[in-house]
Design a protein around this motif. Structure first.
Motif, PDB file in Angstrom:
ATOM      1  N   ALA A 125      24.547  35.132  67.863  1.00  0.00           N
ATOM      2  CA  ALA A 125      24.037  34.563  69.110  1.00  0.00           C
ATOM      3  C   ALA A 125      24.679  35.331  70.252  1.00  0.00           C
ATOM      4  O   ALA A 125      25.432  36.288  70.021  1.00  0.00           O
ATOM      5  CB  ALA A 125      24.382  33.074  69.197  1.00  0.00           C
ATOM      6  N   CYS A 126      24.405  34.913  71.480  1.00  0.00           N
ATOM      7  CA  CYS A 126      25.158  35.475  72.591  1.00  0.00           C
ATOM      8  C   CYS A 126      26.593  34.950  72.486  1.00  0.00           C
ATOM      9  O   CYS A 126      26.840  33.920  71.839  1.00  0.00           O
ATOM     10  CB  CYS A 126      24.527  35.097  73.928  1.00  0.00           C
ATOM     11  N   PRO A 127      27.572  35.636  73.065  1.00  0.00           N
ATOM     12  CA  PRO A 127      28.976  35.231  72.889  1.00  0.00           C
ATOM     13  C   PRO A 127      29.253  33.763  73.201  1.00  0.00           C
ATOM     14  O   PRO A 127      30.000  33.103  72.482  1.00  0.00           O
ATOM     15  CB  PRO A 127      29.723  36.163  73.848  1.00  0.00           C
ATOM     16  N   GLU A 128      28.623  33.235  74.246  1.00  0.00           N
ATOM     17  CA  GLU A 128      28.879  31.845  74.635  1.00  0.00           C
ATOM     18  C   GLU A 128      28.401  30.843  73.585  1.00  0.00           C
ATOM     19  O   GLU A 128      28.877  29.708  73.535  1.00  0.00           O
ATOM     20  CB  GLU A 128      28.201  31.541  75.974  1.00  0.00           C
ATOM     21  N   ASN A 129      27.469  31.252  72.749  1.00  0.00           N
ATOM     22  CA  ASN A 129      26.883  30.358  71.746  1.00  0.00           C
ATOM     23  C   ASN A 129      27.378  30.658  70.337  1.00  0.00           C
ATOM     24  O   ASN A 129      26.906  30.063  69.372  1.00  0.00           O
ATOM     25  CB  ASN A 129      25.345  30.485  71.799  1.00  0.00           C
ATOM     26  N   TYR A 130      28.330  31.572  70.215  1.00  0.00           N
ATOM     27  CA  TYR A 130      28.741  32.034  68.886  1.00  0.00           C
ATOM     28  C   TYR A 130      29.349  30.935  68.030  1.00  0.00           C
ATOM     29  O   TYR A 130      29.113  30.860  66.819  1.00  0.00           O
ATOM     30  CB  TYR A 130      29.719  33.207  69.005  1.00  0.00           C
ATOM     31  N   ASP A 173      19.954  33.258  74.992  1.00  0.00           N
ATOM     32  CA  ASP A 173      20.688  34.057  74.007  1.00  0.00           C
ATOM     33  C   ASP A 173      20.222  35.499  74.020  1.00  0.00           C
ATOM     34  O   ASP A 173      21.033  36.426  74.034  1.00  0.00           O
ATOM     35  CB  ASP A 173      20.493  33.472  72.600  1.00  0.00           C
ATOM     36  N   PHE A 174      18.917  35.699  74.040  1.00  0.00           N
ATOM     37  CA  PHE A 174      18.386  37.051  73.887  1.00  0.00           C
ATOM     38  C   PHE A 174      18.492  37.855  75.175  1.00  0.00           C
ATOM     39  O   PHE A 174      18.654  39.078  75.122  1.00  0.00           O
ATOM     40  CB  PHE A 174      16.979  36.974  73.316  1.00  0.00           C
ATOM     41  N   PHE A 214      10.750  37.072  72.897  1.00  0.00           N
ATOM     42  CA  PHE A 214      12.146  37.493  72.804  1.00  0.00           C
ATOM     43  C   PHE A 214      12.233  39.011  72.626  1.00  0.00           C
ATOM     44  O   PHE A 214      13.086  39.676  73.218  1.00  0.00           O
ATOM     45  CB  PHE A 214      12.845  36.796  71.630  1.00  0.00           C
ATOM     46  N   ARG A 215      11.346  39.540  71.802  1.00  0.00           N
ATOM     47  CA  ARG A 215      11.333  40.986  71.561  1.00  0.00           C
ATOM     48  C   ARG A 215      11.096  41.749  72.863  1.00  0.00           C
ATOM     49  O   ARG A 215      11.776  42.751  73.145  1.00  0.00           O
ATOM     50  CB  ARG A 215      10.255  41.343  70.541  1.00  0.00           C
TER      51      ARG A 215
END
Length: 231
Positions: A125-130, A173-174, A214-215
């Motif tokens: 995920a993005c770092p904040e959601n890891y 996240d993306f 997202f892509r």
């Protein structure tokens, strides 16, 4: 080292090669959507294949198979991984390692010894959601970032990938991942698929249209972004 499974032929696990996949037990993450939960939680209870069985099979398939994918679980936790890879390569196989990137010093050592042909690293995920996605209260983001930075230096062929789960990931996240791994060689969005082996039931996938959105966001900063696992 506990070898818990062998997929004798795959065209998916090592893109571009006809390969076999070896599953090693044990993992230091607890991703709730993991589809190999038995390898993560109860590797000690799983049937075990001997190295003799594995190498007898690989010897017989020389000239038919081109590569071997080593996955898990988390393969880098195994103390005998280097010796295992050396034996595989001595038979003429290319080796791809799947990893969560939590042990960058292992990746660096194996690459510098020219023992890996490709690495596939999960970006959870993005770092904040890891923490939420990895199932860890305090994920070691410094190590994750170190692995990402090392791969992006181009010492070995690599790809990043994320299994996209509707209940765990958002567009945010993306957007943040796109900035984090800006300039990456290749990034794959893998559609989540439910199974009986999932660590925590109740998750679902985004639609193809949503994944394409997202892509498109990721293509602003990453050279190659593709979607896997959805019709």
């Amino acid at each position: 080292m506990k070898i818990c499974g062998l997929n004798k032929t795959t065209l998916l696990d090592y893109p571009g090669k006809v390969a076999a996949t070896i599953f090693l037990g044990g993992c230091n993450f607890r991703c709730p959507f993991c589809q190999n939960s038995s390898l993560v939680l109860h590797a000690d209870r799983e049937p075990e294949l001997s190295q003799d069985e594995i190498f007898s099979f690989l010897e017989k398939r020389r000239g038919i198979l081109e590569g071997v994918c080593i996955t898990g679980g988390e393969p880098s936790l195994n103390d005998n991984l280097e010796e295992f890879i050396r034996k595989i390569r001595s038979l003429g196989y290319a080796v791809k390692l799947d990893t969560n990137g939590s042990r960058p010093y292992i990746l660096k050592d194996l690459v510098r010894k020219n023992l890996l042909d490709k690495i596939a690293m999960d970006i959870k995920a993005c770092p904040e959601n890891y923490g939420n996605v990895s199932g860890l209260l305090y994920p070691d983001l410094d190590s994750i970032r170190e692995s990402v930075d090392f791969l992006m230096e181009g010492h070995v062929d690599y790809e990043f990938r994320t299994t996209v789960v509707r209940e765990l990931h958002t567009e945010k996240d993306f957007r943040k991942i796109g900035q984090w791994i800006k300039g990456a060689k290749a990034y794959y969005l893998q559609a989540y698929k439910d199974s009986e082996e999932v660590l925590q039931p109740g998750f679902s996938s985004y639609s193809l249209k949503e994944l394409q959105n997202f892509r498109n966001i990721l293509l602003e900063t990453i050279h190659l972004v593709e979607i896997r696992g959805i019709d």
